[in-house]
Design a protein around this motif. Structure first.
Motif, PDB file in Angstrom:
ATOM      1  N   LEU A  88      -2.268  -1.663  -1.326  1.00 58.93           N
ATOM      2  CA  LEU A  88      -2.112  -2.768  -2.366  1.00 58.93           C
ATOM      3  C   LEU A  88      -0.993  -3.493  -2.457  1.00 58.93           C
TER       4      LEU A  88
ATOM      5  N   ALA B 288      -6.210  -4.665 -17.854  1.00 60.48           N
ATOM      6  CA  ALA B 288      -6.520  -3.264 -16.996  1.00 60.48           C
ATOM      7  C   ALA B 288      -8.014  -3.126 -17.330  1.00 60.48           C
TER       8      ALA B 288
ATOM      9  N   TYR C 187      -7.573   2.131 -10.538  1.00 61.09           N
ATOM     10  CA  TYR C 187      -7.323   2.483 -11.817  1.00 61.09           C
ATOM     11  C   TYR C 187      -8.315   3.658 -12.364  1.00 61.09           C
TER      12      TYR C 187
ATOM     13  N   VAL D  75       0.713  -3.562 -13.431  1.00 59.88           N
ATOM     14  CA  VAL D  75       0.601  -4.422 -12.399  1.00 59.88           C
ATOM     15  C   VAL D  75      -0.567  -5.369 -12.600  1.00 59.88           C
ATOM     16  N   PHE D  76      -1.667  -5.102 -13.560  1.00 60.24           N
ATOM     17  CA  PHE D  76      -2.366  -5.826 -14.020  1.00 60.24           C
ATOM     18  C   PHE D  76      -1.962  -7.089 -14.790  1.00 60.24           C
TER      19      PHE D  76
ATOM     20  N   SER E   2      -9.450  -4.120  -6.089  1.00 63.58           N
ATOM     21  CA  SER E   2      -8.924  -2.785  -5.383  1.00 63.58           C
ATOM     22  C   SER E   2      -8.175  -1.924  -6.537  1.00 63.58           C
ATOM     23  N   LEU E   3      -7.433  -2.836  -7.441  1.00 65.90           N
ATOM     24  CA  LEU E   3      -6.655  -2.172  -8.629  1.00 65.90           C
ATOM     25  C   LEU E   3      -7.683  -1.480  -9.572  1.00 65.90           C
ATOM     26  N   LYS E   4      -8.802  -2.195  -9.933  1.00 61.57           N
ATOM     27  CA  LYS E   4      -9.820  -1.744 -10.810  1.00 61.57           C
ATOM     28  C   LYS E   4     -10.084  -0.480 -10.095  1.00 61.57           C
TER      29      LYS E   4
ATOM     30  N   LEU F   2       4.014  -0.827  -7.246  1.00 67.36           N
ATOM     31  CA  LEU F   2       3.003  -0.016  -6.238  1.00 67.36           C
ATOM     32  C   LEU F   2       3.698   0.994  -5.328  1.00 67.36           C
TER      33      LEU F   2
ATOM     34  N   TYR G  54      -2.663   2.831  -1.820  1.00 69.71           N
ATOM     35  CA  TYR G  54      -1.393   2.234  -2.358  1.00 69.71           C
ATOM     36  C   TYR G  54      -0.649   1.264  -1.390  1.00 69.71           C
TER      37      TYR G  54
ATOM     38  N   TYR H  12      -7.651  -7.985  -4.307  1.00 69.34           N
ATOM     39  CA  TYR H  12      -6.527  -7.151  -4.921  1.00 69.34           C
ATOM     40  C   TYR H  12      -6.765  -6.865  -6.283  1.00 69.34           C
TER      41      TYR H  12
ATOM     42  N   LEU I  24       0.214   0.878 -13.180  1.00 73.10           N
ATOM     43  CA  LEU I  24      -0.934   0.215 -13.032  1.00 73.10           C
ATOM     44  C   LEU I  24      -1.326  -0.802 -14.086  1.00 73.10           C
TER      45      LEU I  24
END
Length: 201
Positions: free
Chosen positions: A152, A102, A51, A94-95, A46-48, A168, A149, A43, A91
């Motif tokens: 995520l 982030a 981003y 979210v981090f 995937s966010l990185k 998200l 998204y 997760y 985002l």
């Protein structure tokens, strides 16, 4: 008749041998030393990725807008730039909710899509045809973001990150709206104008 049956059986046997050989030569992918071991790690990874993708888009969208000629398309791209900047802030939140800083990690998929958009602009004359190409490139980007998204959101829900999932999902809806806007721009004017240019040649 017997000869045909025999031939068919030998052909099937040969194919079966070939299939089993193919299976044995397939290699497993070796994981990197930094590979994710759990869903939370996947997760965050995937966010990185997304981003980095969103940050790269803030540089790509102005170039697309500068090369577009349709006022409607230019407006859509400029509007999506401001939306993208908000999505980056979202985002970062979210981090924060996940207890992580982030951090961006190069997204090879987005990098490729942006380069493809650049290639389209370089290989088309300014006007409706280039506008149609910019829309095509933009929609590929939107579809990638919608898929990302959506995934995520599912990860966040599974991990009990309810507030993050809501954030998200908000971005997911914005990406879907952007895709609809681009579709309408293409269908209502630009693709028809581009087609007219072909008929005039």
């Amino acid at each position: 008749m017997k000869t045909e049956t025999k031939t068919t059986k030998s052909t099937v046997a040969a194919r079966t041998r070939k299939a089993s050989t193919t299976k044995t030569t397939t290699r497993k992918v070796k994981a990197k030393s930094t590979a994710a071991e759990g869903l939370m790690e996947l997760y965050i990874d995937s966010l990185k990725d997304i981003y980095w993708a969103e940050k790269a888009l803030t540089k790509a969208l102005p170039k697309m807008a500068k090369n577009a000629t349709s006022e409607n398309l230019i407006s859509s791209l400029e509007n999506h730039l401001s939306v993208t900047e908000e999505q980056i802030s979202r985002l970062e939140k979210v981090f924060e909710l996940a207890g992580k800083k982030a951090t961006a990690k190069k997204c090879e998929a987005m990098d490729g899509l942006i380069k493809e958009g650049q290639d389209i602009m370089e290989s088309t004359e300014p006007g409706p045809v280039r506008d149609a190409g910019i829309i095509a490139a933009s929609q590929k980007i939107e579809h990638y973001e919608i898929a990302t998204y959506g995934t995520l959101c599912a990860f966040a829900k599974t991990l009990g990150q309810k507030e993050a999932a809501a954030l998200l999902h908000e971005t997911l809806n914005e990406e879907k709206e952007a895709d609809i806007t681009l579709t309408e721009a293409a269908y209502n004017t630009i693709n028809f104008d581009a087609a007219e240019e072909d008929s005039e040649m």
